[in-house]
Design a protein around this motif. Structure first.
Motif, PDB file in Angstrom:
ATOM      1  N   LYS A  84       7.861  46.920 -18.776  1.00  0.00           N
ATOM      2  CA  LYS A  84       7.113  47.194 -17.321  1.00  0.00           C
ATOM      3  C   LYS A  84       7.848  46.346 -16.298  1.00  0.00           C
ATOM      4  O   LYS A  84       8.143  45.181 -16.669  1.00  0.00           O
ATOM      5  CB  LYS A  84       5.665  46.542 -17.403  1.00  0.00           C
ATOM      6  N   ILE A  85       8.088  47.208 -15.235  1.00  0.00           N
ATOM      7  CA  ILE A  85       8.844  46.590 -14.158  1.00  0.00           C
ATOM      8  C   ILE A  85       7.897  45.573 -13.359  1.00  0.00           C
ATOM      9  O   ILE A  85       6.611  45.945 -12.941  1.00  0.00           O
ATOM     10  CB  ILE A  85       9.177  47.768 -13.299  1.00  0.00           C
ATOM     11  N   MET A  86       8.479  44.532 -12.924  1.00  0.00           N
ATOM     12  CA  MET A  86       7.569  43.324 -12.284  1.00  0.00           C
ATOM     13  C   MET A  86       8.030  43.537 -10.645  1.00  0.00           C
ATOM     14  O   MET A  86       9.146  43.734 -10.234  1.00  0.00           O
ATOM     15  CB  MET A  86       8.021  42.262 -12.748  1.00  0.00           C
ATOM     16  N   ILE A  87       6.869  43.196  -9.982  1.00  0.00           N
ATOM     17  CA  ILE A  87       7.074  42.876  -8.452  1.00  0.00           C
ATOM     18  C   ILE A  87       6.576  41.404  -8.405  1.00  0.00           C
ATOM     19  O   ILE A  87       5.591  41.014  -8.749  1.00  0.00           O
ATOM     20  CB  ILE A  87       6.106  43.599  -7.639  1.00  0.00           C
ATOM     21  N   SER A  88       7.587  40.489  -8.145  1.00  0.00           N
ATOM     22  CA  SER A  88       7.327  38.939  -8.356  1.00  0.00           C
ATOM     23  C   SER A  88       8.164  38.107  -7.210  1.00  0.00           C
ATOM     24  O   SER A  88       9.082  38.633  -6.713  1.00  0.00           O
ATOM     25  CB  SER A  88       8.020  38.564  -9.592  1.00  0.00           C
ATOM     26  N   THR A  89       7.418  37.218  -6.956  1.00  0.00           N
ATOM     27  CA  THR A  89       8.087  36.150  -5.990  1.00  0.00           C
ATOM     28  C   THR A  89       9.198  35.399  -6.750  1.00  0.00           C
ATOM     29  O   THR A  89       9.085  35.343  -7.974  1.00  0.00           O
ATOM     30  CB  THR A  89       7.216  35.295  -5.706  1.00  0.00           C
ATOM     31  N   ALA A  90      10.223  35.151  -5.969  1.00  0.00           N
ATOM     32  CA  ALA A  90      11.416  34.479  -6.795  1.00  0.00           C
ATOM     33  C   ALA A  90      11.300  32.898  -6.985  1.00  0.00           C
ATOM     34  O   ALA A  90      12.142  32.303  -6.310  1.00  0.00           O
ATOM     35  CB  ALA A  90      12.804  34.983  -6.113  1.00  0.00           C
ATOM     36  N   SER A  91      10.429  32.669  -7.646  1.00  0.00           N
ATOM     37  CA  SER A  91      10.002  31.273  -7.939  1.00  0.00           C
ATOM     38  C   SER A  91      10.670  30.481  -8.866  1.00  0.00           C
ATOM     39  O   SER A  91      11.027  31.242 -10.075  1.00  0.00           O
ATOM     40  CB  SER A  91       8.382  31.059  -8.094  1.00  0.00           C
ATOM     41  N   GLY A  92      11.418  29.254  -8.879  1.00  0.00           N
ATOM     42  CA  GLY A  92      11.935  28.718  -9.766  1.00  0.00           C
ATOM     43  C   GLY A  92      12.772  29.378 -10.873  1.00  0.00           C
ATOM     44  O   GLY A  92      13.637  29.942 -10.367  1.00  0.00           O
ATOM     45  N   GLY A  93      12.599  29.355 -12.159  1.00  0.00           N
ATOM     46  CA  GLY A  93      13.460  29.781 -12.938  1.00  0.00           C
ATOM     47  C   GLY A  93      13.259  31.321 -13.197  1.00  0.00           C
ATOM     48  O   GLY A  93      14.086  32.161 -13.850  1.00  0.00           O
ATOM     49  N   ILE A  94      12.325  31.914 -12.474  1.00  0.00           N
ATOM     50  CA  ILE A  94      11.945  33.485 -12.714  1.00  0.00           C
ATOM     51  C   ILE A  94      13.022  34.227 -12.212  1.00  0.00           C
ATOM     52  O   ILE A  94      13.494  35.379 -13.114  1.00  0.00           O
ATOM     53  CB  ILE A  94      10.681  33.743 -12.019  1.00  0.00           C
ATOM     54  N   LYS A  95      13.988  33.905 -11.289  1.00  0.00           N
ATOM     55  CA  LYS A  95      14.960  34.620 -10.698  1.00  0.00           C
ATOM     56  C   LYS A  95      16.137  34.722 -11.763  1.00  0.00           C
ATOM     57  O   LYS A  95      17.154  35.373 -11.348  1.00  0.00           O
ATOM     58  CB  LYS A  95      15.117  34.222  -9.304  1.00  0.00           C
ATOM     59  N   GLU A  96      16.122  33.935 -12.685  1.00  0.00           N
ATOM     60  CA  GLU A  96      17.222  33.928 -13.422  1.00  0.00           C
ATOM     61  C   GLU A  96      17.218  34.891 -14.471  1.00  0.00           C
ATOM     62  O   GLU A  96      18.223  35.415 -15.050  1.00  0.00           O
ATOM     63  CB  GLU A  96      17.262  32.679 -14.254  1.00  0.00           C
ATOM     64  N   ILE A  97      15.985  35.632 -14.790  1.00  0.00           N
ATOM     65  CA  ILE A  97      15.895  36.660 -15.501  1.00  0.00           C
ATOM     66  C   ILE A  97      15.863  38.096 -14.695  1.00  0.00           C
ATOM     67  O   ILE A  97      16.204  39.008 -14.955  1.00  0.00           O
ATOM     68  CB  ILE A  97      14.609  36.362 -16.350  1.00  0.00           C
ATOM     69  N   LEU A  98      14.816  37.785 -13.695  1.00  0.00           N
ATOM     70  CA  LEU A  98      14.357  39.169 -12.899  1.00  0.00           C
ATOM     71  C   LEU A  98      15.419  39.197 -11.751  1.00  0.00           C
ATOM     72  O   LEU A  98      15.847  38.060 -11.277  1.00  0.00           O
ATOM     73  CB  LEU A  98      13.194  38.951 -12.454  1.00  0.00           C
ATOM     74  N   ASN A  99      15.875  40.478 -11.442  1.00  0.00           N
ATOM     75  CA  ASN A  99      16.835  40.568 -10.226  1.00  0.00           C
ATOM     76  C   ASN A  99      16.486  42.016  -9.668  1.00  0.00           C
ATOM     77  O   ASN A  99      15.736  42.560  -9.953  1.00  0.00           O
ATOM     78  CB  ASN A  99      18.241  40.393 -10.568  1.00  0.00           C
ATOM     79  N   GLU A 100      17.191  42.289  -8.425  1.00  0.00           N
ATOM     80  CA  GLU A 100      16.765  43.650  -7.864  1.00  0.00           C
ATOM     81  C   GLU A 100      17.261  44.676  -8.825  1.00  0.00           C
ATOM     82  O   GLU A 100      16.965  45.876  -8.547  1.00  0.00           O
ATOM     83  CB  GLU A 100      17.684  43.470  -6.611  1.00  0.00           C
ATOM     84  N   LYS A 101      18.080  44.695  -9.770  1.00  0.00           N
ATOM     85  CA  LYS A 101      18.548  45.835 -10.775  1.00  0.00           C
ATOM     86  C   LYS A 101      17.337  45.944 -11.572  1.00  0.00           C
ATOM     87  O   LYS A 101      17.199  47.445 -11.714  1.00  0.00           O
ATOM     88  CB  LYS A 101      19.821  45.370 -11.658  1.00  0.00           C
ATOM     89  N   ASN A 102      16.280  44.993 -11.918  1.00  0.00           N
ATOM     90  CA  ASN A 102      15.378  45.376 -13.027  1.00  0.00           C
ATOM     91  C   ASN A 102      14.095  45.192 -12.472  1.00  0.00           C
ATOM     92  O   ASN A 102      13.003  45.213 -13.183  1.00  0.00           O
ATOM     93  CB  ASN A 102      15.622  44.500 -14.285  1.00  0.00           C
ATOM     94  N   SER A 103      13.926  44.488 -11.035  1.00  0.00           N
ATOM     95  CA  SER A 103      12.743  44.327 -10.539  1.00  0.00           C
ATOM     96  C   SER A 103      12.671  44.289  -9.053  1.00  0.00           C
ATOM     97  O   SER A 103      13.552  44.740  -8.369  1.00  0.00           O
ATOM     98  CB  SER A 103      12.226  42.787 -10.972  1.00  0.00           C
ATOM     99  N   TYR A 104      11.415  44.070  -8.550  1.00  0.00           N
ATOM    100  CA  TYR A 104      11.379  43.920  -6.911  1.00  0.00           C
ATOM    101  C   TYR A 104      11.055  42.464  -6.662  1.00  0.00           C
ATOM    102  O   TYR A 104       9.864  42.106  -7.107  1.00  0.00           O
ATOM    103  CB  TYR A 104      10.118  44.853  -6.685  1.00  0.00           C
TER     104      TYR A 104
END
Length: 366
Positions: A297-317
């Motif tokens: 599932k694609i995520m819409i997520s605030t770029a908090s802490g270590g989350i942005k190490e996994i999620l980025n604009e290629k795979n999420s919002y």
């Protein structure tokens, strides 16, 4: 190796218990692993939820228990350690409340045993006066620390230098998959004309639900088909959020399922969702992120802490922690062709498997 794993395990429920269950299963494929869990995590008078226990029992493993608030019970644990003579002790750190338990076990065990800290969080999400003191004692009691994000690793080493490694939060090993969305919506008796956002998991202040609800109002002004489902037990007053929903006139656009969702039912909620939403105001890494990747599932997520190490604009919002940013990214997600992001999530799923995590962990502690 002979390994002793200490930390919450089923029937204790929650993300840390689920993680330890998978860790125990994977390490046991190659090594001898003994496990010690807790009789309970929090005294009843401070536990905010309905129950600390689920129905799952790990019958394939013998799991001993320790009362974290009764130092006398540590004697049995120390006696077990003397008999079994483990090469490594891995303690699961996520809240400094339990640092003292781990410290006593580590300090009074043989110096020949290497002590490893599995670091989910550095400090608790609801930071207290004693966090720094307890954390420092714990870090002094371990030889190495294993972090689930570079963010956590950096946070630890800015506080107290350790021999550490940054790994990742592996995706869960579930025997589930999403079913057809139309069938899932029908079974859940939801409106098939709606587009569903899912906010999943225990509700605590740092999860940012207040911020999300205020953002949703701006979304609904432009797209009335969007509907938010909040599925998870509230560790805060649910009435506070219901009143906010009324004040924002969102009664027809939000569904609240105020209950702990057992693992066997995860697929039901992810099957109905178009996107998973996280509005965390703080985070280290996220079990919900790992779960979303498992269900692709694609995520819409605030770029908090270590989350942005996994999620980025290629795979999420990714969005900022403010109403305008969150609402605009939600609208963009529903208006976009997300095939490329879906493919990136599938690639990510292959890279975040437990077998890779276990190999990297063993290589570091060996």
């Amino acid at each position: 190796m002979n390994i002793l794993l200490i930390g919450p395990l089923p029937p204790l429920r929650g993300g840390i218990s689920d993680f330890n269950k998978e860790l125990l299963k994977n390490l046991s494929k190659i090594h001898k692993v003994e496990a010690i869990s807790f009789t309970y995590l929090y005294p009843k008078f401070i536990f905010p939820g309905k129950s600390q226990f689920g129905s799952e029992i790990m019958n394939d493993f013998e799991i001993k228990v320790i009362n974290p608030y009764n130092p006398i019970s540590y004697l049995a644990t120390l006696n077990q350690i003397r008999k079994s003579k483990p090469d490594k002790i891995i303690s699961t750190h996520w809240n400094p409340i339990f640092s003292i338990s781990y410290c006593l076990i580590n300090f009074f065990s043989s110096t020949k045993i290497e002590k490893i800290g599995m670091m989910h969080n550095v400090k608790s999400h609801e930071n207290s006066f004693f966090d720094n003191l307890f954390l420092k004692f714990y870090l002094k009691s371990i030889d190495k620390s294993v972090c689930l994000s570079a963010h956590t690793n950096k946070e630890i080493n800015s506080f107290y230098k350790t021999n550490s490694i940054s790994l990742f939060h592996p995706i869960p090993q579930l025997n589930q998959k999403c079913i057809d969305k139309k069938d899932a919506i029908s079974k859940m008796k939801l409106d098939p004309k709606k587009k569903y956002l899912l906010h999943f998991g225990i509700i605590r202040k740092y999860k940012g639900l207040t911020l999300l609800l205020k953002s949703l109002r701006k979304v609904i002004a432009k797209n009335k088909a969007v509907h938010l489902i909040v599925a998870g037990e509230f560790y805060e007053s649910v009435e506070k959020y219901k009143n906010l929903i009324t004040d924002l006139e969102l009664q027809n656009h939000v569904t609240i399922e105020n209950t702990f969702i057992p693992e066997k039912d995860f697929f039901k909620w992810f099957s109905i969702s178009d996107f998973i939403i996280q509005a965390n105001t703080s985070a280290t890494q996220s079990g919900i992120t790992a779960l979303s990747i498992y269900f692709e599932k694609i995520m819409i997520s605030t770029a908090s802490g270590g989350i942005k190490e996994i999620l980025n604009e290629k795979n999420s919002y990714l969005c900022q922690k403010n109403i305008n940013s969150i609402s605009s990214r939600i609208l963009e997600a529903f208006e976009s062709d997300n095939n490329d992001k879906k493919l990136e999530i599938q690639k990510l799923k292959k890279n975040l498997q437990w077998n890779k995590f276990s190999k990297d962990l063993i290589k570091f502690i060996k």
